[in-house]
Design a protein around this motif. Sequence first.
Motif, PDB file in Angstrom:
ATOM      1  N   ILE A 107       0.849  -1.188   0.000  1.00 58.06           N
ATOM      2  CA  ILE A 107       0.000   0.000   0.000  1.00 58.06           C
ATOM      3  C   ILE A 107       0.888   1.243   0.000  1.00 58.06           C
ATOM      4  O   ILE A 107       1.738   1.399   0.871  1.00 58.06           O
ATOM      5  N   ILE A 108       0.700   2.112  -0.990  1.00 56.82           N
ATOM      6  CA  ILE A 108       1.431   3.373  -1.053  1.00 56.82           C
ATOM      7  C   ILE A 108       0.425   4.513  -1.141  1.00 56.82           C
ATOM      8  O   ILE A 108      -0.792   4.293  -1.098  1.00 56.82           O
ATOM      9  N   ASP A 109       0.935   5.738  -1.288  1.00 57.40           N
ATOM     10  CA  ASP A 109       0.031   6.889  -1.286  1.00 57.40           C
ATOM     11  C   ASP A 109      -0.904   6.897  -2.488  1.00 57.40           C
ATOM     12  O   ASP A 109      -1.982   7.486  -2.431  1.00 57.40           O
ATOM     13  N   ARG A 110      -0.529   6.218  -3.578  1.00 56.36           N
ATOM     14  CA  ARG A 110      -1.370   6.223  -4.779  1.00 56.36           C
ATOM     15  C   ARG A 110      -2.224   4.962  -4.909  1.00 56.36           C
ATOM     16  O   ARG A 110      -2.856   4.759  -5.947  1.00 56.36           O
ATOM     17  N   THR A 111      -2.243   4.135  -3.896  1.00 62.37           N
ATOM     18  CA  THR A 111      -3.009   2.894  -3.959  1.00 62.37           C
ATOM     19  C   THR A 111      -4.500   3.167  -4.145  1.00 62.37           C
ATOM     20  O   THR A 111      -5.071   4.025  -3.472  1.00 62.37           O
ATOM     21  N   LYS A 112      -5.107   2.414  -5.063  1.00 63.25           N
ATOM     22  CA  LYS A 112      -6.551   2.513  -5.310  1.00 63.25           C
ATOM     23  C   LYS A 112      -7.224   1.262  -4.768  1.00 63.25           C
ATOM     24  O   LYS A 112      -6.779   0.144  -5.031  1.00 63.25           O
ATOM     25  N   ILE A 113      -8.307   1.460  -4.013  1.00 63.56           N
ATOM     26  CA  ILE A 113      -9.075   0.345  -3.450  1.00 63.56           C
ATOM     27  C   ILE A 113     -10.543   0.543  -3.816  1.00 63.56           C
ATOM     28  O   ILE A 113     -11.123   1.583  -3.495  1.00 63.56           O
ATOM     29  N   TYR A 114     -11.120  -0.427  -4.508  1.00 64.24           N
ATOM     30  CA  TYR A 114     -12.553  -0.320  -4.789  1.00 64.24           C
ATOM     31  C   TYR A 114     -13.153  -1.715  -4.977  1.00 64.24           C
ATOM     32  O   TYR A 114     -12.455  -2.697  -5.237  1.00 64.24           O
ATOM     33  N   CYS A 115     -14.476  -1.787  -4.821  1.00 64.81           N
ATOM     34  CA  CYS A 115     -15.184  -3.060  -4.917  1.00 64.81           C
ATOM     35  C   CYS A 115     -15.252  -3.534  -6.358  1.00 64.81           C
ATOM     36  O   CYS A 115     -15.366  -2.732  -7.295  1.00 64.81           O
ATOM     37  N   ASN A 116     -15.222  -4.846  -6.514  1.00 65.95           N
ATOM     38  CA  ASN A 116     -15.418  -5.470  -7.824  1.00 65.95           C
ATOM     39  C   ASN A 116     -16.190  -6.760  -7.594  1.00 65.95           C
ATOM     40  O   ASN A 116     -15.610  -7.830  -7.466  1.00 65.95           O
TER      41      ASN A 116
ATOM     42  N   ILE B  47       7.407  -7.005   4.141  1.00 67.12           N
ATOM     43  CA  ILE B  47       6.445  -6.381   3.232  1.00 67.12           C
ATOM     44  C   ILE B  47       7.106  -6.207   1.871  1.00 67.12           C
ATOM     45  O   ILE B  47       8.181  -5.605   1.777  1.00 67.12           O
ATOM     46  N   PRO B  48       6.476  -6.722   0.812  1.00 66.22           N
ATOM     47  CA  PRO B  48       7.081  -6.661  -0.521  1.00 66.22           C
ATOM     48  C   PRO B  48       7.043  -5.250  -1.097  1.00 66.22           C
ATOM     49  O   PRO B  48       6.298  -4.386  -0.611  1.00 66.22           O
ATOM     50  N   PRO B  49       7.829  -4.990  -2.139  1.00 63.34           N
ATOM     51  CA  PRO B  49       7.791  -3.666  -2.777  1.00 63.34           C
ATOM     52  C   PRO B  49       6.536  -3.476  -3.606  1.00 63.34           C
ATOM     53  O   PRO B  49       5.856  -4.446  -3.968  1.00 63.34           O
ATOM     54  N   TYR B  50       6.230  -2.244  -3.894  1.00 64.29           N
ATOM     55  CA  TYR B  50       5.117  -1.911  -4.783  1.00 64.29           C
ATOM     56  C   TYR B  50       5.469  -2.385  -6.196  1.00 64.29           C
ATOM     57  O   TYR B  50       6.549  -2.086  -6.709  1.00 64.29           O
ATOM     58  N   GLN B  51       4.542  -3.122  -6.814  1.00 61.64           N
ATOM     59  CA  GLN B  51       4.828  -3.730  -8.114  1.00 61.64           C
ATOM     60  C   GLN B  51       4.259  -2.954  -9.300  1.00 61.64           C
ATOM     61  O   GLN B  51       4.626  -3.218 -10.445  1.00 61.64           O
ATOM     62  N   GLY B  52       3.369  -2.018  -9.043  1.00 60.23           N
ATOM     63  CA  GLY B  52       2.750  -1.285 -10.141  1.00 60.23           C
ATOM     64  C   GLY B  52       3.636  -0.167 -10.668  1.00 60.23           C
ATOM     65  O   GLY B  52       4.739   0.086 -10.174  1.00 60.23           O
ATOM     66  N   SER B  53       3.141   0.501 -11.674  1.00 61.19           N
ATOM     67  CA  SER B  53       3.861   1.645 -12.243  1.00 61.19           C
ATOM     68  C   SER B  53       3.357   2.935 -11.607  1.00 61.19           C
ATOM     69  O   SER B  53       2.186   3.029 -11.223  1.00 61.19           O
ATOM     70  N   ILE B  54       4.227   3.905 -11.489  1.00 58.27           N
ATOM     71  CA  ILE B  54       3.866   5.207 -10.926  1.00 58.27           C
ATOM     72  C   ILE B  54       3.862   6.227 -12.059  1.00 58.27           C
ATOM     73  O   ILE B  54       4.904   6.571 -12.607  1.00 58.27           O
ATOM     74  N   ASP B  55       2.675   6.662 -12.426  1.00 60.62           N
ATOM     75  CA  ASP B  55       2.529   7.598 -13.541  1.00 60.62           C
ATOM     76  C   ASP B  55       2.912   9.006 -13.104  1.00 60.62           C
ATOM     77  O   ASP B  55       2.429   9.503 -12.088  1.00 60.62           O
ATOM     78  N   SER B  56       3.791   9.627 -13.842  1.00 59.20           N
ATOM     79  CA  SER B  56       4.197  11.000 -13.532  1.00 59.20           C
ATOM     80  C   SER B  56       4.213  11.849 -14.802  1.00 59.20           C
ATOM     81  O   SER B  56       5.130  12.621 -15.048  1.00 59.20           O
TER      82      SER B  56
END
Length: 239
Positions: free
Chosen positions: A154-163, A220-229
């Motif tokens: 979980i980082i500052d840009r993490t998105k959480i939503y229902c599916n 705790i593992p590293p963040y695996q996604g991409s960080i869009d800038s």
Amino acid sequence: MARNDAKYFILIGSIVIGTLVSSNIDTGNRSFKILNAAQYKEAIDERYSLKNDIEGLSDKYSKAKLKLEKYNDEDTSKSEILKDIQKELNFNNVIAGTTEVSGPGIEITLKDSIEDYYQTNDIYSIIHDQDMIQVINDVKNSGAEAIEINGIRIIDRTKIYCNGYFLRINGVLIAAPFNISAIGNKDSMRKYLLSPDNYLAYLQVRGIYVSIDDNDNIKIPPYQGSIDSSYLSDPSAKK
């Protein structure tokens, strides 16, 4: 009689002078307002927060000043400077969540109160995205330095939503039970999260299963996604 008249005139003069002085006093706060208990607490909290911010900025300034003085020192070699830069880069990667971290902390397990939601259609018996967001906010406020849910950082840009029956976190579908690991001070985090004012207490009222366990060696593992800038830029680079 003359002595009484003198006292009388002194009294009258004192009253006149006092009136003139009081009418010309400027308190310097023409918008004075009486605060109620809630407003007073909010003002105290804001003052405390600003004081902490000032102290934090002052500490950062002092450290930056010492670092600059060290780099400008002729006795400092290039290898020392590169070593410091690499150390700072590694620290920033840890803070950004792009590297694996470990340490003591707590593990939280959350389970839906029923196994088959579609048979009962009780929306309060399962964990929704807003529930998880509230819990993660409480975990952050408890002093957690790193957090993961079911192996997802979980980082500052993490998105959480229902599916549907699942939660989608950082683009990955996960289902209950949800295992949250957080690195930090075990005692203070547990005490904060188990407070009746925090969200875990509300989940328990709804019948959601909640447990908190200590762990002295959380990984705790590293963040695996991409960080869009795409829209970010460094103002100093334009100078």
